[in-house]
Write a protein that holds these residues in place. Sequence first.
Motif, PDB file in Angstrom:
ATOM      1  N   LEU A  26       9.980   8.433  -2.224  1.00 46.77           N
ATOM      2  CA  LEU A  26      10.959   7.348  -2.199  1.00 46.77           C
ATOM      3  C   LEU A  26      10.822   6.504  -0.949  1.00 46.77           C
ATOM      4  CD1 LEU A  26      14.065   9.193  -3.580  1.00 46.77           C
ATOM      5  CD2 LEU A  26      12.774   7.384  -4.674  1.00 46.77           C
ATOM      6  N   ILE A  27      10.574   7.149   0.174  1.00 46.56           N
ATOM      7  CA  ILE A  27      10.418   6.370   1.409  1.00 46.56           C
ATOM      8  C   ILE A  27       9.174   5.491   1.324  1.00 46.56           C
ATOM      9  CG2 ILE A  27      10.053   6.527   3.892  1.00 46.56           C
ATOM     10  CD1 ILE A  27      12.805   7.235   3.174  1.00 46.56           C
ATOM     11  N   LEU A  28       8.118   6.014   0.694  1.00 50.22           N
ATOM     12  CA  LEU A  28       6.912   5.205   0.542  1.00 50.22           C
ATOM     13  C   LEU A  28       7.191   3.966  -0.299  1.00 50.22           C
ATOM     14  CD1 LEU A  28       4.152   7.897   0.032  1.00 50.22           C
ATOM     15  CD2 LEU A  28       4.409   6.342   1.953  1.00 50.22           C
ATOM     16  N   ILE A  29       7.952   4.186  -1.387  1.00 51.84           N
ATOM     17  CA  ILE A  29       8.288   3.028  -2.209  1.00 51.84           C
ATOM     18  C   ILE A  29       9.143   2.052  -1.414  1.00 51.84           C
ATOM     19  CG2 ILE A  29       9.579   2.297  -4.239  1.00 51.84           C
ATOM     20  CD1 ILE A  29       8.547   4.563  -5.718  1.00 51.84           C
ATOM     21  N   LEU A  30      10.025   2.594  -0.595  1.00 58.46           N
ATOM     22  CA  LEU A  30      10.843   1.733   0.253  1.00 58.46           C
ATOM     23  C   LEU A  30       9.964   0.866   1.151  1.00 58.46           C
ATOM     24  CD1 LEU A  30      13.687   0.993   1.166  1.00 58.46           C
ATOM     25  CD2 LEU A  30      13.537   2.807   2.858  1.00 58.46           C
ATOM     26  N   GLY A  31       8.793   1.388   1.519  1.00 60.78           N
ATOM     27  CA  GLY A  31       7.859   0.615   2.340  1.00 60.78           C
ATOM     28  C   GLY A  31       7.518  -0.718   1.705  1.00 60.78           C
ATOM     29  N   GLY A  32       7.305  -0.696   0.391  1.00 58.37           N
ATOM     30  CA  GLY A  32       7.009  -1.938  -0.292  1.00 58.37           C
ATOM     31  C   GLY A  32       8.180  -2.899  -0.233  1.00 58.37           C
ATOM     32  N   ALA A  33       9.377  -2.351  -0.429  1.00 58.75           N
ATOM     33  CA  ALA A  33      10.565  -3.199  -0.389  1.00 58.75           C
ATOM     34  C   ALA A  33      10.736  -3.804   0.996  1.00 58.75           C
ATOM     35  CB  ALA A  33      11.796  -2.384  -0.770  1.00 58.75           C
ATOM     36  N   LEU A  49       0.833  -1.196   0.000  1.00 55.34           N
ATOM     37  CA  LEU A  49       0.000   0.000   0.000  1.00 55.34           C
ATOM     38  C   LEU A  49       0.869   1.247   0.000  1.00 55.34           C
ATOM     39  CD1 LEU A  49      -2.954  -1.000   1.932  1.00 55.34           C
ATOM     40  CD2 LEU A  49      -2.896   1.377   1.385  1.00 55.34           C
ATOM     41  N   LEU A  50       1.889   1.230   0.881  1.00 55.52           N
ATOM     42  CA  LEU A  50       2.796   2.373   0.913  1.00 55.52           C
ATOM     43  C   LEU A  50       3.491   2.519  -0.435  1.00 55.52           C
ATOM     44  CD1 LEU A  50       4.387   1.763   4.420  1.00 55.52           C
ATOM     45  CD2 LEU A  50       2.611   3.383   3.821  1.00 55.52           C
TER      46      LEU A  50
END
Lengths: 502, 665
Positions: free
Chosen positions: B241-248, B201-202
Motif C-alpha cells: 500500500l505504501i508503494l502504491i501511495l508513492g505513485g499518488a 515506479l513505486l
Amino acid sequence: MNPFTPLFLLLGGSLASLLADQLLERVGAARWRGCLAACILAAALMLFTWEAYLGVSVAEFRLIGPESPLTASLKLDYLSLYISIIFCGLGLAACIYSIKYLELESETGVDRYYLLLLTLIAGLVGVTLADDFFTLYVFWELMALSSYSLVAFRKWSWEAVEAGFKYLVMSTMGSLAVLLGIAVLYGIAGSLRFDILAQSIPSGGPAALLALALIIVGFGVTAAAVPFHSWLPDAHPAAPTPISAILSGIVIKAGAYAMLWSLFKLFTPTVYGFGVVLIAFGILTMSFANIVVVMQGDIKRFLAYSSIANMGYIITGMGIAAYILRSYPSMVGAAALALTGALLHILNHALGKGLSFLCAGCYILRQGSREISELEGIGAEMPATTASFGIGLLNLAGVPPLSGFWSKFFIVSAGLGIPSDGLLLTTTLIFILNSVLAAGYYLWLLQRIAFKRRGEADPAAGEAPALMLAPVIALAAACILITITISPVLEFIRAVLGVLLG
Amino acid sequence: MNAWEILAWACWITPLIGALLTPLLARLGQRARDYGAVLFSLLAMIMTLLLLPLLFSGVELPLLSRFTWVILPSAPILGRIEAGLMLDPLSVIMANVVSIVSFLIMLYSIGYMHGDPGLTRYWFFMNFFIANMLLLVLADNLILMLVGWEGVGLCSYALIGYWYQDSREGWLRYWVGEPPEAYPPSHCGMKAFMVTRFGDLLMIAGILMIAVLAKTVSFHELQAAGESMPEPIKPLLPIALILILGGAIGKSAQLPLMEWLPDAMAGPSSVSALIHAATMVKAGVYLVARMFPIVLAWSFATPSVLGFFYAVMWIGALTAFISASQAVVSTELKKVLAYSTVSQIGYMMMALGAGGLAAGMIQGYVGSLFHLMNHAVFKAALFLAAGSVIHACGSRFLRDMGGLRRYAPITFWSMLLAALALMGLPPFGGFWSKDLVLAATLSAGEYAVFAIGIATAILTAFYSVRMIGLVFYGSPRSGAEAREAPKIMWIPYLILASLSLVIGLAAPLLEHGLEEVFAEHFSGLMTTRETAPTLLTPIASITALAAGAIPAYLLYVRGAWGPGRMAPGGGLIEGLRRLLLRRYYINAFYYRALAEPSLRLARLLLRGFEHPVIEGFNLALSAGVRRASDLVRRLHSGLLNHYVIGIILGALIIIAWILLGGVQP
C-alpha cells in the motif's frame, strides 16, 4: 448453402464480366470496366460471410452421378469458409483497385483482365471447396493457368513474360508432382474422395509415404517453400500490382491450405510424423528469405521475399502442431494453439501483404519507379496511403497489440509449451530471431518511405486517386478492426480447428 | 450492454477519437480544427452529465462493464485480456468534475492559444488527456487505471513542454523561475515526467505486489479479498500500500515529490488549469479514495494496514503547510497558484487520512471529495484568469503587474471570487469543504494535524490577499497596455468563479447529498454514522482567515508593497524569505544529489560503453547480415534451369527422407 453457388457465381460472373466489359467499351463507358467483376466478388464475399454468420454444418454436394467412389464432390465447412472469405475479401479489394490502376497504367487487354481475375478467384475458392482430389486438381490448374496469364499480363515487357514463363514451368512441375501423388493415392484407395482416402491411407505402406512426399513437394511449390520458391521473387514484381497483392496474399495461401488439408485430414499427424519435415521446411524458408530481403532495392521484390518468409512462419506453425500431436498426443491444447497461430497468420499476412503491395503500387504510380532509393520520403506527400502502409507493415512486423503479434505469439507459445523438447525449443528460438529480423526490415522500409526527407517536393505528387485509396484504407481499417475484435475471430478459428483436428 | 455502460465507454472513447481526428480536421482549416476539438470535449461532458442520474436511479452500484479482447485458455500467458469500467459514486463524480472543467478550459483555449503555430499538437494532446483522465477514473482495476495514469503523464509532459523551442525572447512569458532556478519549458516537461515516473515506479511495484498477494487487481474483488488473506502475507500488505501511495504522491505533487509542479507552470495557462490544478494532480487523491474502502475492509483482518492512513494524513498535512509557506514569498503569479494547489491537495490527503482513522469515516471522505470539487472549480478559474492577466501584462512576474482593477474588471471580479473561495470565506464553497476537512481531523483525534491545518489556513489567506493586492491594486507597473481579455476567454473563468459561489450557497445540501450517497455505499465498513457537529472548526477557520488576510490586506492592498519587500529589520526575516524563495533548498538538493550525478554517470556510460561496445556490436551485426544476404543471393541466378534443378533436388531429398523412415506410421 449449396457450395456450387459461389463457384457458379464466380465462373459465370467471369464470362458475364467479359461480355459486360466488351459492351461498355463499345458504348464508350470504358471507365466502368471491372465494376461488374467487383460486384460479383462482393456478392461472393457476402454469401460466404452470411454463411459463416449463420453457422454451418458439413454440406456435401455431388456434382456428377450417384454415390460412388468415382464421383466428384464439393464440401462446405468452417475451414473452407474461413479461407474463402479471405480470398474473396482480398480479391474484392484488388479488383476495385484495378479499376483505376489499369486506366492509369494504360494497360492493354483490360477486357481479358477481369475474366482472368474472376477465374483465378474461382479456382482458389474451388480449391477450398473441393471434397475430392480430382475436383481439387481441376480448380488448382484453373488457378495456376489464370495466375500465369495474369503474371505475364504485360506481354510487351520482357520481365513479365520471363517471370510468367518461369512461374508456368515451376508451377507445372509442382502440379505434376501433385498429380503423381494423386495417382499413387488412387492406386492405394481406388477413389479420390477425401473421406475414402482418409480411411484407406494408413494401410498404404511405402506407397502412401511416397504420395505424402510428392504432395508436400507439389503443394510446396505454390506455397513458396524454400527449395521451390524461386519463381516468386520474379513473378510478384513483374505482375501488375493488384495481381501481386493477390499472388502474395492468397495464391500462395492456397498452397498452404492444400497442404494443411491433405496432411491433417488424410495423413493424420498422429499416424504419420510429418511434423519434423514441415518444421525443417518452414525454418529453411523463413531463414533463407529473411536473409535475402535486406539487400533488395526494388520495393516489390522486397515485399515478395518477405512473403516467402511469412509462408515459412505458417508452415512452421503447421509443423509444430503436427509434431506435438505426434510426439505428445496429450498436449492437444498446445497443438491447437500452434494451428490457431498459423491460421490467424494466413489472415494477417493476406491483409498486411495485400495492403503493402497496394500501397507500393500507389507509390510506384506516382514516382514511376520501383526502386526504394527513388521512393524514399514519398510518404510525406501521400499521408493517407502512408498511414495505411504503416499499419500494414506494423501488422506484418508483429507489433503488439496488432493482430500480427498474436499469430506469431501463439506459435511461439505453443513451441514453448513443452520446454523439455529440444527440437521445439530450437525451432521457437529460430522463429523468434526471424521475427525480430523481419520486424527490423519492415520498420526500415517504413522509415525510408515515410520518414526520410526528400530533396524538393515534387509538384506532380499528391495523394493516390480515390478509387485506389479506398481499398487501401478499407484494408487498413480491417487490420485495426481485426485487432479490436480478435475474440470473435479466435472463436471462428476454434470452429475451424474442430474441422481439422476432429 | 445497457445504456449506462454504453455511456461509460463512449465518454472516454469520444475524446480519444477527437484526438485522432485532430490532424485530419486540421487539413480542413483552423476553425474546423479548433471548434472540432472543443466539440469532442463538449460531447464528453454531456455524456458524463448523463451518467449522473445513475447515482439516484436505484441501480445497484458499482455497475461493472467488461470488454473481452482475447480469451485463449490454452495460451500459457496473456491468455485472458479484458478491460472493464466501473460506475460508482466516486467515478461518476470525478468523471463529471473532469469533463466539465475540461470543456470550459478547451473553450478558453480557443482564445488564449489563438495564432500559435503548433495548435494541432495542442488540441491532440488536450483531447488525448481528457480521454486518458476519464479512463483513469472509470477503470475497474488497477492495471487499466495505470494505462490512463501513464497516458495523462505523457500528455502532461507534452503540454508542459509545449513551447519546446525554449526561445530566450519568450523569457518573460514562457519560462519559469528566476535564476538560479530558471528553467525553459522543455526542461520543465522532462522534470515533471521524471519525478512522476519515479512515483509511478513505486506504484507499479505496489500493484505487482498486490496482484501476486491478492491474486486480483480489480477494485471490487480486492475489497472482498481482505477476508481470505493467508497469515504469512499479511505483513506485506502495508508495504504494497505504501508503494502504491508513492505513485499518488508523485502524481499529486506531495512531499517529497512535489518539486515538479511549480516548474510545470512553464506550460500554457490553460494546461496549468486543466492538468495541474483541476484534474491530473487530483489523480493521486482519486487513487487514495479508491483504495480507501479496500484498506478499511482489509483492516478488519490486518490492522497494520491502517498505517497507510497515517502516512496519507501526515504527508498531506506537512505538504500543505510547507507549500503554503512557499507561496507567501513567491514572485511569480502562476507559481503562487501552483504552491497553492500543492497545499490544497495536501488538505485533501489530510482529510482522507483522518477519515480512515476515524470511526465514522464519511466526514473525511466526503470532505476530501467535496474539497476536490471545489478546488477544481476555483483553482481552474484562478489559473485561467492568471493566463489572461499574464497575457495583458506581458510578463509572468508579480513585479510587472498591478492596478489591473481598472482595466480588467471582469478578470478582477472572477479572481476575487475564486480567491475568496480559496481562502475559505463563507459562504463560498471553499469554506464548507475546508470546514469538513478540519472537522475530520478533530473526529480522528489528531490535534497536531488540526493545528497544522489551521496554520496553513492562515498562510492561505495571506498569500491569496497578497496575490490579489499585487495584481489588481496599486499603480500599474507593467509597460504593456493592459486591457480586458476577449469574451471567449473570460466567459469560462467567470462561469467557474460564479460556480464556486453557487456551490458554496448550495453547500449544505450538497454535503448532505454526498454523505447520503456514500454512507449508503460504504454501509458495511463504518462503525458509526453520526458525526458530532462542532462549532470549533468554523470559528477556528474564520479566525485563521482573518489572521492571515488582515495583515496581507494592510501590507499589499492598502500599503501598496511590492512583491519582494518584507518587513524592515532585514536579517532573520530576510533569511527566512530567501529560504522560502529557494524552496527550502529541496529543489536544489534534488538537482545536486540526484540529477547531476545521474547525468554524469550517463555521460560516462555513453563514452565508455555505448559507443565502443553497443554501437560496435550493432555495426558488426548489420555488416554481418549484409554479407550473409549477399552470399545467399547468389543462389538466385535468374536461370530457370538452375531453379528447376533446385526443385528436383529438394523433391529428391524430401522423398528420400520420407521414404527412408523419417515419418513411419
